[in-house]
Design a protein around this motif. Structure first.
Motif, PDB file in Angstrom:
ATOM      1  N   ASP A  85       0.151 -27.140  -9.942  1.00 55.09           N
ATOM      2  CA  ASP A  85       0.241 -28.555 -10.325  1.00 55.09           C
ATOM      3  C   ASP A  85      -1.091 -29.284 -10.160  1.00 55.09           C
ATOM      4  OD1 ASP A  85       3.016 -28.246 -10.879  1.00 55.09           O
ATOM      5  OD2 ASP A  85       3.447 -28.481  -8.742  1.00 55.09           O
ATOM      6  N   VAL A  86      -2.150 -28.665 -10.667  1.00 53.45           N
ATOM      7  CA  VAL A  86      -3.496 -29.238 -10.594  1.00 53.45           C
ATOM      8  C   VAL A  86      -3.863 -29.845 -11.945  1.00 53.45           C
ATOM      9  CG1 VAL A  86      -5.939 -28.668 -10.333  1.00 53.45           C
ATOM     10  CG2 VAL A  86      -4.249 -27.675  -8.769  1.00 53.45           C
ATOM     11  N   ASP A  87      -4.376 -31.055 -11.913  1.00 56.95           N
ATOM     12  CA  ASP A  87      -4.820 -31.718 -13.147  1.00 56.95           C
ATOM     13  C   ASP A  87      -6.261 -31.365 -13.490  1.00 56.95           C
ATOM     14  OD1 ASP A  87      -2.547 -33.723 -13.947  1.00 56.95           O
ATOM     15  OD2 ASP A  87      -2.714 -33.815 -11.782  1.00 56.95           O
ATOM     16  N   ALA A  88      -7.114 -31.257 -12.479  1.00 60.12           N
ATOM     17  CA  ALA A  88      -8.519 -30.903 -12.699  1.00 60.12           C
ATOM     18  C   ALA A  88      -8.955 -29.938 -11.610  1.00 60.12           C
ATOM     19  CB  ALA A  88      -9.402 -32.144 -12.692  1.00 60.12           C
ATOM     20  N   MET A  89      -9.481 -28.791 -12.026  1.00 61.90           N
ATOM     21  CA  MET A  89      -9.974 -27.783 -11.092  1.00 61.90           C
ATOM     22  C   MET A  89     -11.484 -27.711 -11.210  1.00 61.90           C
ATOM     23  SD  MET A  89      -8.833 -23.786 -10.883  1.00 61.90           S
ATOM     24  CE  MET A  89      -9.595 -22.608  -9.775  1.00 61.90           C
ATOM     25  N   LEU A  90     -12.170 -28.055 -10.140  1.00 60.89           N
ATOM     26  CA  LEU A  90     -13.626 -27.977 -10.066  1.00 60.89           C
ATOM     27  C   LEU A  90     -13.938 -26.616  -9.461  1.00 60.89           C
ATOM     28  CD1 LEU A  90     -14.175 -31.556  -8.550  1.00 60.89           C
ATOM     29  CD2 LEU A  90     -13.825 -30.913 -10.953  1.00 60.89           C
ATOM     30  N   VAL A  91     -14.385 -25.683 -10.309  1.00 66.58           N
ATOM     31  CA  VAL A  91     -14.379 -24.268  -9.935  1.00 66.58           C
ATOM     32  C   VAL A  91     -15.789 -23.674  -9.913  1.00 66.58           C
ATOM     33  CG1 VAL A  91     -13.846 -23.619 -12.340  1.00 66.58           C
ATOM     34  CG2 VAL A  91     -13.389 -22.000 -10.486  1.00 66.58           C
ATOM     35  N   VAL A  92     -16.145 -23.063  -8.782  1.00 64.04           N
ATOM     36  CA  VAL A  92     -17.436 -22.375  -8.674  1.00 64.04           C
ATOM     37  C   VAL A  92     -17.428 -21.139  -9.568  1.00 64.04           C
ATOM     38  CG1 VAL A  92     -18.030 -23.210  -6.372  1.00 64.04           C
ATOM     39  CG2 VAL A  92     -16.597 -21.175  -6.587  1.00 64.04           C
ATOM     40  N   SER A  93     -18.554 -20.889 -10.248  1.00 61.74           N
ATOM     41  CA  SER A  93     -18.555 -19.792 -11.221  1.00 61.74           C
ATOM     42  C   SER A  93     -19.909 -19.098 -11.357  1.00 61.74           C
ATOM     43  CB  SER A  93     -18.125 -20.321 -12.597  1.00 61.74           C
ATOM     44  OG  SER A  93     -19.031 -21.310 -13.076  1.00 61.74           O
TER      45      SER A  93
ATOM     46  N   ASN B 177      -3.700 -22.359 -13.350  1.00 59.97           N
ATOM     47  CA  ASN B 177      -3.215 -23.041 -14.561  1.00 59.97           C
ATOM     48  C   ASN B 177      -3.325 -24.567 -14.478  1.00 59.97           C
ATOM     49  OD1 ASN B 177      -2.149 -23.050 -17.183  1.00 59.97           O
ATOM     50  ND2 ASN B 177      -0.065 -23.339 -16.426  1.00 59.97           N
ATOM     51  N   PRO B 178      -4.527 -25.091 -14.202  1.00 56.94           N
ATOM     52  CA  PRO B 178      -4.702 -26.545 -14.214  1.00 56.94           C
ATOM     53  C   PRO B 178      -4.693 -27.064 -15.647  1.00 56.94           C
ATOM     54  CG  PRO B 178      -6.823 -25.491 -14.024  1.00 56.94           C
ATOM     55  CD  PRO B 178      -5.801 -24.381 -13.989  1.00 56.94           C
ATOM     56  N   LYS B 179      -4.579 -28.360 -15.796  1.00 58.92           N
ATOM     57  CA  LYS B 179      -4.674 -28.933 -17.141  1.00 58.92           C
ATOM     58  C   LYS B 179      -6.101 -28.862 -17.663  1.00 58.92           C
ATOM     59  CE  LYS B 179      -0.744 -32.064 -16.564  1.00 58.92           C
ATOM     60  NZ  LYS B 179      -0.299 -33.482 -16.465  1.00 58.92           N
ATOM     61  N   THR B 180      -7.059 -29.083 -16.762  1.00 59.01           N
ATOM     62  CA  THR B 180      -8.472 -29.003 -17.125  1.00 59.01           C
ATOM     63  C   THR B 180      -9.228 -28.265 -16.026  1.00 59.01           C
ATOM     64  OG1 THR B 180      -8.899 -31.171 -16.108  1.00 59.01           O
ATOM     65  CG2 THR B 180      -8.523 -31.139 -18.488  1.00 59.01           C
TER      66      THR B 180
END
Length: 204
Positions: A137-145, A164-167
């Protein structure tokens, strides 16, 4: 704001995450995922933290000489309608020397920021760990890559598809190409991967 640094405006408040790049006014809440300089730079933190600011960071960030609150994974704090929850963030496959991860378990955290019915997830510096698979239930995932010290594009894509975030917003990318992550994720899901540059903003 650059690297893993973000400013979130929500509920009439300003929340800064991992002050390192960019310019800072006093915030209402400042979060640091761990004490490495590229996530908790002394002059940037001191610019962002004022007398009324709530500074939330692991205990070893106390070397900055500022009053702080530390949250362990699973712990939460609510500040003026904004709930901050710490989650696990660590390496199990990336090591600075044999047996010594760049980010050992217990050294840093990620954060879930819940406000106005939405959730932002800042992963912190981490590999794709089992604990992440429970986050939903995440709307925005700030993800290290960026790899080397954290997930690379392939692992970050797996993590994004699992949560499975929205963004999703790639960060901590170093000299890698975030378009790789974008192609991988968007080819097999409805998740929108946003490639945002310092100074740009996005409304959830």
């Amino acid at each position: 704001m650059g690297h893993a640094s973000w400013m979130i405006k929500v509920a009439g408040k300003v929340v800064y995450i991992d002050p390192y790049e960019g310019d800072y006014d006093k915030g209402d809440i400042v979060l640091a995922s761990h004490s490495h300089t590229d996530h908790c730079k002394q002059d940037k933190v001191k610019s962002a933290v004022g007398p009324k600011t709530k500074f939330i960071a692991p205990a070893d960030c106390s070397k900055l000489g500022l009053s702080l609150t530390s949250l362990k994974p699973g712990e939460k704090i609510k500040i003026d309608g904004i709930e901050i929850e710490a989650v696990e963030a660590y390496n199990f496959k990336r090591f600075r020397s044999p047996g010594m991860p760049f980010h050992p378990k217990g050294f840093g955290v990620g954060y879930l920021i819940h406000a106005e019915g939405k959730t932002v997830y800042h992963t912190g510096d981490t590999d794709f760990i089992d604990e992440m698979k429970k986050i939903k239930d995440v709307d925005a995932m700030l993800v290290v890559s960026g790899g080397t010290y954290t997930m690379d594009n392939d692992e970050a894509s797996e993590a994004v598809l699992s949560i499975n975030p929205k963004t999703a917003f790639p960060m901590h990318i170093w000299d890698t190409d975030p378009k790789i992550l974008k192609r991988k994720v968007e080819a097999t899901s409805k998740i929108k991967v946003v490639l945002i540059k310092p100074g740009e903003s996005y409304m959830l």
